[in-house]
Design a protein around this motif. Structure first.
Motif, PDB file in Angstrom:
ATOM      1  N   VAL A  65       1.185  -1.124  -0.561  1.00 16.30           N
ATOM      2  CA  VAL A  65       0.486   0.188  -0.171  1.00 16.30           C
ATOM      3  C   VAL A  65       0.662   1.247   0.263  1.00 16.30           C
ATOM      4  O   VAL A  65       0.810   2.220  -0.468  1.00 16.30           O
ATOM      5  N   VAL A  66       2.213   1.121   0.540  1.00 15.04           N
ATOM      6  CA  VAL A  66       3.112   2.028   0.648  1.00 15.04           C
ATOM      7  C   VAL A  66       4.542   1.505   0.339  1.00 15.04           C
ATOM      8  O   VAL A  66       4.174   0.657   0.937  1.00 15.04           O
ATOM      9  N   ASP A  67       5.327   2.496  -0.399  1.00 13.67           N
ATOM     10  CA  ASP A  67       6.466   1.688  -1.075  1.00 13.67           C
ATOM     11  C   ASP A  67       7.985   2.298   0.477  1.00 13.67           C
ATOM     12  O   ASP A  67       8.391   2.075   0.474  1.00 13.67           O
ATOM     13  N   THR A  68       7.057   3.470   1.607  1.00 13.82           N
ATOM     14  CA  THR A  68       8.305   4.233   2.293  1.00 13.82           C
ATOM     15  C   THR A  68       7.089   4.482   3.426  1.00 13.82           C
ATOM     16  O   THR A  68       6.734   4.590   2.970  1.00 13.82           O
ATOM     17  N   VAL A  69       8.181   4.427   4.954  1.00  9.29           N
ATOM     18  CA  VAL A  69       7.615   4.854   5.904  1.00  9.29           C
ATOM     19  C   VAL A  69       8.474   6.098   6.671  1.00  9.29           C
ATOM     20  O   VAL A  69       9.427   5.599   6.745  1.00  9.29           O
ATOM     21  N   ALA A  70       7.523   7.130   6.739  1.00 15.83           N
ATOM     22  CA  ALA A  70       8.285   8.062   7.798  1.00 15.83           C
ATOM     23  C   ALA A  70       8.203   8.130   8.849  1.00 15.83           C
ATOM     24  O   ALA A  70       6.974   8.143   9.916  1.00 15.83           O
ATOM     25  N   PHE A  71       9.087   7.620   9.531  1.00 12.20           N
ATOM     26  CA  PHE A  71       9.716   7.510  11.106  1.00 12.20           C
ATOM     27  C   PHE A  71       9.939   8.235  11.070  1.00 12.20           C
ATOM     28  O   PHE A  71      11.356   7.980  11.956  1.00 12.20           O
ATOM     29  N   ALA A  72      10.078   8.344  12.892  1.00 13.53           N
ATOM     30  CA  ALA A  72      11.960   8.332  14.154  1.00 13.53           C
ATOM     31  C   ALA A  72      12.399   6.982  13.839  1.00 13.53           C
ATOM     32  O   ALA A  72      11.490   5.833  14.285  1.00 13.53           O
ATOM     33  N   GLN A  73      13.440   6.504  15.071  1.00  9.75           N
ATOM     34  CA  GLN A  73      13.905   5.349  15.062  1.00  9.75           C
ATOM     35  C   GLN A  73      12.879   4.550  15.664  1.00  9.75           C
ATOM     36  O   GLN A  73      13.049   3.166  16.022  1.00  9.75           O
ATOM     37  N   HIS A  74      12.958   4.908  17.044  1.00 12.89           N
ATOM     38  CA  HIS A  74      12.048   4.452  17.623  1.00 12.89           C
ATOM     39  C   HIS A  74      10.935   3.731  17.251  1.00 12.89           C
ATOM     40  O   HIS A  74      10.365   2.099  17.412  1.00 12.89           O
ATOM     41  N   ALA A  75      10.146   4.420  16.571  1.00 15.04           N
ATOM     42  CA  ALA A  75       8.732   3.504  15.856  1.00 15.04           C
ATOM     43  C   ALA A  75       9.796   2.851  14.954  1.00 15.04           C
ATOM     44  O   ALA A  75       8.145   2.036  14.404  1.00 15.04           O
ATOM     45  N   HIS A  76      10.420   3.013  13.964  1.00 24.97           N
ATOM     46  CA  HIS A  76      10.305   1.893  13.114  1.00 24.97           C
ATOM     47  C   HIS A  76      10.342   0.654  13.566  1.00 24.97           C
ATOM     48  O   HIS A  76      10.655  -0.452  13.068  1.00 24.97           O
ATOM     49  N   LEU A  77      11.451   0.643  14.847  1.00 26.46           N
ATOM     50  CA  LEU A  77      11.909   0.011  16.122  1.00 26.46           C
ATOM     51  C   LEU A  77      10.006  -1.164  16.170  1.00 26.46           C
ATOM     52  O   LEU A  77      10.085  -2.417  16.141  1.00 26.46           O
ATOM     53  N   SER A  78       9.183  -0.446  17.166  1.00 31.71           N
ATOM     54  CA  SER A  78       8.900  -1.127  17.818  1.00 31.71           C
ATOM     55  C   SER A  78       7.341  -1.008  16.793  1.00 31.71           C
ATOM     56  O   SER A  78       6.270  -2.148  17.264  1.00 31.71           O
ATOM     57  N   PHE A  79       7.216  -0.625  15.873  1.00 33.32           N
ATOM     58  CA  PHE A  79       6.123  -1.098  14.698  1.00 33.32           C
ATOM     59  C   PHE A  79       6.441  -1.543  13.300  1.00 33.32           C
ATOM     60  O   PHE A  79       6.484  -2.276  12.027  1.00 33.32           O
ATOM     61  N   ARG A  80       8.114  -2.326  13.604  1.00 37.68           N
ATOM     62  CA  ARG A  80       8.422  -3.286  12.745  1.00 37.68           C
ATOM     63  C   ARG A  80       8.592  -2.889  11.416  1.00 37.68           C
ATOM     64  O   ARG A  80       9.643  -4.238  10.469  1.00 37.68           O
ATOM     65  N   THR A  81       8.863  -1.747  10.932  1.00 32.92           N
ATOM     66  CA  THR A  81       8.634  -1.520   9.579  1.00 32.92           C
ATOM     67  C   THR A  81      10.205  -1.458   9.389  1.00 32.92           C
ATOM     68  O   THR A  81      10.675  -1.478   8.299  1.00 32.92           O
ATOM     69  N   ILE A  82      11.600  -1.695   9.883  1.00 28.68           N
ATOM     70  CA  ILE A  82      12.745  -1.765   9.915  1.00 28.68           C
ATOM     71  C   ILE A  82      12.842  -3.549   9.670  1.00 28.68           C
ATOM     72  O   ILE A  82      14.230  -3.218   8.953  1.00 28.68           O
ATOM     73  N   ASP A  83      12.282  -4.525   9.721  1.00 27.54           N
ATOM     74  CA  ASP A  83      12.664  -4.962  10.400  1.00 27.54           C
ATOM     75  C   ASP A  83      12.283  -6.341   8.409  1.00 27.54           C
ATOM     76  O   ASP A  83      12.236  -6.707   7.944  1.00 27.54           O
ATOM     77  N   ILE A  84      11.727  -4.924   7.503  1.00 26.24           N
ATOM     78  CA  ILE A  84      10.898  -5.541   6.092  1.00 26.24           C
ATOM     79  C   ILE A  84      11.872  -4.494   5.000  1.00 26.24           C
ATOM     80  O   ILE A  84      11.603  -4.700   3.831  1.00 26.24           O
ATOM     81  N   ALA A  85      12.338  -3.086   5.855  1.00 31.49           N
ATOM     82  CA  ALA A  85      13.046  -2.737   5.147  1.00 31.49           C
ATOM     83  C   ALA A  85      14.676  -2.562   4.747  1.00 31.49           C
ATOM     84  O   ALA A  85      15.530  -3.816   4.734  1.00 31.49           O
ATOM     85  N   ASP A  86      14.620  -2.443   3.299  1.00 39.07           N
ATOM     86  CA  ASP A  86      15.308  -2.248   2.680  1.00 39.07           C
ATOM     87  C   ASP A  86      17.103  -1.157   3.160  1.00 39.07           C
ATOM     88  O   ASP A  86      17.960  -1.922   2.759  1.00 39.07           O
TER      89      ASP A  86
END
Length: 338
Positions: free
Chosen positions: A199-220
């Motif tokens: 649904v989205v190509d990218t996600v804008a977050f601060a570092q903690h949110a990329h960790l907490s909501f796991r977007t970093i887990d599927i990021a390239d």
């Protein structure tokens, strides 16, 4: 003897009633799970309980009381006494504090974010704005500049933002839209699924949110220096609940705010120190955006969006220019500039 026992019983009952009357229990509505973003709320609850010998307690609920977009509504009707929300979730309900979400505002660290947020919160127009929801601004939830994670090929040129579907709210969403991006304001808790499903190509977050909501887990990849701005997420209390506190409990609450913020800042600093190793662990590529691209982004997004924001505020009878100037003046004061 009967009269004595009756009197004693009354005295015991009176003390019991007084003890019950002075006990205060608040419900606090946040969302997600406990993380850097909520550490000041947790610390506040701890401090208040300590300072009142357990007479004033807070029950912090992660999504059990309300949806994150409905926390301000819950405060307005007294469904709970304290809540955290983000201005970008409902800009029309809190237009004054959206000044803090304008892109490329110039805030460079969390201490400055605290300073400008609390200066804005203290402005009469802002207090009146939130007062419409029976809400009293208590403290900010300072976050660093947002950066984006994405899948596929890295996007480090402005032309590559065109058509990019990005999870970004508030002023950040406007900034990406100004350079051809397609922002969507799915909530933080929905971001992972939105990214995973395409649904989205990218996600804008601060570092903690990329960790907490796991977007970093599927990021390239991750843009480590784009820094287009951040979101502003206050912690508010129901005005009636605040006013009904005893002088002792109100003082304990107010005096605990600076300590809670200090704890938050120290905790976030530890997270930032670990961030680089987390990127390595998850094989996420660091993308450095050129100074020329950032300058171009700023020229397209910052000035036009700010000027339009001021016009929109003026149309609503809100001192937009004054609020923006307050932010800039506070930054200069915080930095010791004349």
């Amino acid at each position: 003897m009967k009269r004595f026992l009756t009197g004693t019983a009354c005295t015991v009952l009176s003390f019991a009633f007084v003890g019950e009357a002075i006990a205060t229990e608040w419900n606090v509505s946040v969302w997600g799970k406990r993380r850097a973003f909520t550490e000041h709320v947790e610390k506040l609850a701890e401090l208040v309980s300590e300072k009142t010998n357990g007479e004033f307690t807070m029950n912090v609920s992660y999504g059990g009381l309300s949806k994150n977009r409905e926390n301000l509504d819950g405060i307005s009707i007294g469904a709970f006494e304290m809540a955290q929300f983000c201005a970008g979730y409902h800009r029309d309900k809190n237009p004054t504090i959206t000044v803090l979400e304008l892109p490329f505002l110039g805030v460079s660290n969390l201490e400055e974010e605290v300073a400008v947020s609390h200066a804005v919160y203290d402005h009469p127009a802002v207090q009146a704005d939130l007062g419409r929801w029976n809400a009293k601004l208590l403290m900010t939830s300072p976050m660093p500049q947002y950066n984006i994670v994405g899948t596929g090929d890295p996007r480090d040129e402005l032309s590559e933002f065109s058509g990019m579907r990005v999870r970004a709210t508030g002023g950040l969403g406007q900034a990406f839209e100004a350079v051809g991006g397609v922002p969507t304001s799915v909530t933080a808790t929905e971001a992972y699924n939105a990214m995973e499903s395409g649904v989205v190509d990218t996600v804008a977050f601060a570092q903690h949110a990329h960790l907490s909501f796991r977007t970093i887990d599927i990021a390239d990849w991750w843009t480590e220096n784009l820094n287009p701005g951040t979101v502003n997420c206050p912690v508010v209390v129901n005005t009636d609940a605040y006013d009904s506190l005893s002088d002792e409990h109100r003082a304990a609450l107010d005096e605990s705010v600076p300590e809670a913020i200090d704890h938050y800042l120290a905790n976030y600093a530890e997270l930032i120190e670990k961030w680089e190793s987390i990127l390595d662990e998850k094989n996420v590529e660091r993308v450095t955006v050129s100074d020329e691209t950032i300058s171009e982004f700023r020229s397209v997004a910052a000035d036009p969006i700010r000027e339009q924001w001021i016009k929109d505020m003026d149309a609503q009878g809100i001192p937009g220019q004054e609020l923006y100037d307050l932010v800039q003046d506070t930054l200069k004061k915080t930095r010791g500039e004349s």
